[in-house]
Design an enzyme around this catalytic site. Structure first.
Site, PDB file in Angstrom:
ATOM      1  N   SER A 144     136.085  61.039  11.381  1.00 43.30           N
ATOM      2  CA  SER A 144     135.524  60.479  12.603  1.00 43.30           C
ATOM      3  C   SER A 144     136.493  60.779  13.728  1.00 43.30           C
ATOM      4  O   SER A 144     137.673  61.034  13.491  1.00 43.30           O
ATOM      5  CB  SER A 144     135.362  58.970  12.446  1.00 43.30           C
ATOM      6  N   TYR A 175     138.477  50.666  10.280  1.00 41.92           N
ATOM      7  CA  TYR A 175     137.651  51.871  10.221  1.00 41.92           C
ATOM      8  C   TYR A 175     138.496  53.099  10.573  1.00 41.92           C
ATOM      9  O   TYR A 175     138.500  54.103   9.864  1.00 41.92           O
ATOM     10  CB  TYR A 175     136.480  51.727  11.194  1.00 41.92           C
TER      11      TYR A 175
END
Lengths: 283, 593
Positions: B463, B476
């Site tokens: 990501s 995350y």
């Protein structure tokens, strides 16, 4: 204009039913005449001529035709791209015919998806539309807000693996209200839309704005209200990598207390509904 | 395993024009015949593994080209290796092994060069059903290619000429008298196996055979008898009279990919395939070759039965030449980027295994994948964080579908909220799926790939949060940063096994992840509100997962290491290298939720 309909037997619904059937008959007749090499413009003209010969003089909007990946509105950015082009039909290509004739003062707005020859993917899309017809009716009867139903339809499409292509329509609408239209001797058109029908839509929008509802069924906050009684032309449109399919037909919403009568599809004897019934029998 | 040890192998001698050819046969003789022709400096043993696999379905025939292996050499050598004489040899073999049925021809290197001659001359018409060419152009086409570039030299064309000219150094060397023979019979012949292993990662085995020095010395006459003559006066009528499948290794150090530009003009029924490999593909990529050859032959055989001219048109998606028939496994494939990726590979003709916790969604992805061009697709319900389940999956996939060619570790979950409010349970949850899921995937499937030793590719969906710190996404971002680093390390380790590893950093993409993201420290109602709100923001950004899928496919094709996809992901990547302070400043901002 017209007072809200009370139930399915209301006599004025007969007029809407008649013009919707006429439009679907036109779609089926034109679809049967489509062959490789026919362009979108020619297909649109065939629809126009067929309906004119049967007495249609005014339009909510002129007939459209989309071939190939244009059925999924691939790369549509500006509304002008909706208009028929010189794209030629090829074997295996999906197509959509979309027309909104006005007949004896009644309007219909229909969408017909077909395919030239075999295309299993297109069959799958068409079959998956059935769930949307059921979902919309169920949630309208539950009097959910239009925006909520819109989001549920979109969620179902995404779960099925599709993209919501009615997002590409003006205001991203899945449906808009339709109504009776005054028959005038002269009814000019603006960008393919009949001025008489537009007038109805605009006046609905103005009235609705005051009362907190909108004649457009969209994902935006102006659609955050329960379905307004009247006739809605509903058009869920699935897109999947260059293949698109939709149906469009009239949903009647009344202010009846009986859930069955509070909302129903105007006509259940339409090509796509018959097709699903046949598939169930075959299965 | 050596060719001699393959069960059911039958050898015979075929004589033609004073030469005795050593011909080997495998498989059921009543099946259509596939003839494999070897290159320089090889003997038929170069095909061992391909032949073994093809023999399960076809009647496979291999022969030592004259002067090679256990075939005899012409005397004198000069003039004994012309394409005309090689054509005589081929026809003699074809008549001996398949007298009344056209054969399917497969050629590598010089085997392909001579097979182009077989496939384009009049006297073989009706004897050949199809031709699969790899790493060997037609000398006539090559001649025209050079002429075209010489007669109208644009900078690009001159570049192509010079490029191929440099790659062809050995052709000039082989035109020198005596020296090449001396080298091959002396030091070069001894060192060749090791050179091959080092340069090409050709696995050791029965190849090269002890006859190598002789083969190489004799084979020099292939060049001397043909190259100059054909390049100077290429035939004008070198049109293929059979369907051709062209397999181009992208890492071939002897032949440029550009050589096959406009090949459609010479071979009207052409199927293109590309393979990320070096020159000796019959040794390094036998599985892929066998499957492509089998598929092509089967298509043509069934077309002949139905009377159709050619097999069904190949898939039309981007890079169908690269992924056709390969096996691709995607995790998190029930929606979003995973589903779009599965579809992108399906459109390129790959077989797809769609893995997700959501069984129904995975099955749905598989079903739709089949509808858009995947020859076979399966849905598997597995939680990637569950090690035992993943082990079972890896065993099942290897046993039932084969070794995975491309693995996409995409499954992931979101978790937002400040560090102090994130519980250890939530930390564990995120790391289990986002990091351990990737580790399990890489370990199990990567191991299978490495053991097969025929290359492959692993894609890990990280990501933009992997290099962009943020006060809102500590857990995350940490999990994704780990995935990024894991990918970079693994890339270094697996490079020697021709397995590429890419990390994808999408950025803000309109997927379902926002609707299921957990918000640490928020109660149920607040969480629902935040989920709705982020979904809406992501929806407004409206970057489609399809574009990420395209980036993933490109990353595999070009073996890219780290791929930021959206503009914001690229900008953050740029800042992380050249202005990390700015990125830290941004990290302090509270997100507008």
């Amino acid at each position: 204009m017209a007072s809200p309909v009370k139930d399915a037997t209301a006599p004025e619904l007969q007029g809407f039913r008649e013009v919707q059937r006429l439009a679907y008959a036109c779609a089926e007749a034109v679809a049967a005449r489509l062959e490789p090499g026919v362009t979108e413009r020619e297909a649109a003209r065939m629809q126009r001529e067929w309906l004119r010969e049967r007495g249609v003089r005014d339009w909510f909007h002129l007939p459209f035709a989309w071939f190939g990946d244009r059925t999924a509105f691939a790369g549509f950015k500006v509304p002008l791209q909706f208009f028929p082009t010189n794209r030629k039909l090829e074997p295996g290509m999906p197509f959509i015919l979309d027309m909104a004739p006005v007949y004896k003062g009644f309007t219909a707005d229909i969408g017909y998806s077909g395919c030239l020859g075999l295309n299993p993917l297109h069959d799958k899309l068409l079959a998956d539309l059935e769930a949307h017809r059921a979902l919309i009716l169920r949630e309208v009867r539950e009097r959910r807000s239009l925006r909520e139903i819109y989001e549920d339809v979109e969620r179902l499409m995404i779960r099925q693996g599709y993209a919501n292509r009615h997002r590409a329509y003006p205001f991203g609408v899945i449906a808009h209200k339709i109504d009776r239209v005054a028959e005038r001797r002269w009814s000019p058109r603006v960008f393919g839309f009949g001025t008489q029908s537009l007038k109805g839509l605009v006046s609905d929008a103005l009235h609705g704005h005051r009362d907190g509802w909108s004649p457009l069924w969209s994902p935006y906050s102006f659609s955050d209200h329960p379905p307004q009684p009247g006739l809605w032309a509903v058009e869920p449109h699935l897109g999947f990598r260059g293949t698109g399919a939709k149906f469009e037909e009239i949903l009647v919403v009344t202010d009846s207390k009986d859930p069955e009568q509070s909302a129903f599809w105007l006509d259940d004897d339409l090509p796509h509904v018959r097709r699903w019934a046949e598939e169930r029998v075959a299965a | 395993m050596s060719l001699q040890d393959v069960p059911g192998i039958r050898e015979r001698r075929v004589s033609t024009g004073g030469i005795e050819l050593c011909v080997a046969e495998l498989g059921d003789e009543t099946r259509p015949t596939v003839v494999l022709v070897h290159g320089y400096p090889d003997s038929k043993e170069v095909w061992t593994e391909v032949a073994e696999q093809l023999a399960e379905q076809w009647h496979v025939v291999l022969y030592d080209v004259r002067g090679h292996g256990r075939s005899t050499a012409p005397t004198p050598l000069r003039g004994g290796f012309t394409l005309e004489k090689l054509t005589d040899d081929f026809l003699a073999v074809a008549d001996a092994v398949s007298p009344d049925r056209a054969v399917h021809l497969v050629g590598h290197d010089w085997g392909s060069v001579q097979s182009w001659e077989f496939a384009t001359v009049k006297r073989t018409e009706g004897r050949i059903a199809s031709f699969t060419s790899m790493s060997g152009p037609s000398l006539d086409h090559f001649g025209h290619w050079i002429k075209q570039r010489m007669s109208r030299p644009t900078p690009r064309r001159v570049g192509q000429l010079l490029g191929q000219g440099a790659k062809s150094w050995y052709v000039y060397m082989l035109h020198t008298p005596v020296l090449p023979e001396l080298a091959w019979r002396g030091p070069l012949g001894k060192r060749w196996p090791r050179i091959l292993q080092r340069l090409e990662s050709v696995p050791a085995g029965d190849y090269p055979t002890p006859s190598l020095p002789n083969d190489a010395a004799h084979g020099a006459w292939l060049y001397r008898d043909n190259v100059r003559a054909r390049l100077r006066r290429p035939r004008e009528d070198a049109f293929a009279h059979v369907p051709v499948q062209l397999i181009t290794p992208t890492g071939d150090i002897f032949l440029s990919e550009r050589l096959y530009d406009q090949l459609e003009l010479w071979a009207p029924q052409l199927v293109r395939r590309t393979l990320p490999a070096k020159h000796w593909v019959p040794r390094t990529r036998p599985d892929q070759l066998a499957s492509w050859i089998s598929e092509f032959v089967a298509g043509i055989e069934s077309a002949q039965v139905d009377g159709r001219p050619l097999p069904d048109p190949a898939p039309t998606g981007a890079h169908a030449d690269r992924f056709g028939g390969q096996l691709v496994l995607v995790t998190g494939a029930a929606g979003g980027i995973g589903r779009a990726t599965a579809f992108a590979f399906a459109e390129a003709g790959a077989r797809v295994v769609a893995v997700d916790r959501d069984a129904e969604g995975a099955a749905r992805t598989a079903e739709m994948a089949r509808l858009i061009g995947s020859p076979a697709a399966w849905g598997e319900a597995v939680d990637v964080s569950d090690e035992q389940a993943m082990e079972k999956l890896a065993e099942k996939v290897a046993a039932e579908y084969g070794i995975v060619d491309v693995l996409v570790n995409n499954a992931g979950i979101g978790l937002s909220g400040s560090f102090l409010e994130t519980t250890s349970e939530e930390w564990k949850n995120v790391l289990d799926v986002n990091l351990w899921g990737v580790i399990h995937g890489c370990r199990l499937f990567g191991k299978q790939m490495a053991e097969r030793g025929q290359g492959g590719h692993i894609v890990n969906t990280a990501s933009a949060a992997a290099y962009q710190p943020s006060r809102a996404l500590p857990a995350y971002s940490t999990s994704k940063a780990a995935v990024l680093m894991l990918s970079e390390c693994l890339r270094a380790e697996l490079a020697e096994r021709s397995i590429g590893v890419s990390a994808i950093c999408p950025g803000i993409v309109n997927t379902n992840i926002t609707a299921t993201t957990r918000f640490a420290g928020a109660d149920a109602a607040e969480e629902k509100r935040l989920q709705k709100r982020t979904s809406r923001l992501y929806g407004l950004r409206n970057y489609p997962p399809e574009k990420v899928a395209d980036a993933i496919v490109e990353a595999v094709v070009h073996n890219r290491a780290v791929v930021p996809v959206t503009p914001e992901a690229r900008a953050a990547r740029f800042l992380s290298r050249f202005g990390p302070g700015a990125l830290r400043g941004i990290a302090r901002l509270k997100p507008p939720l």
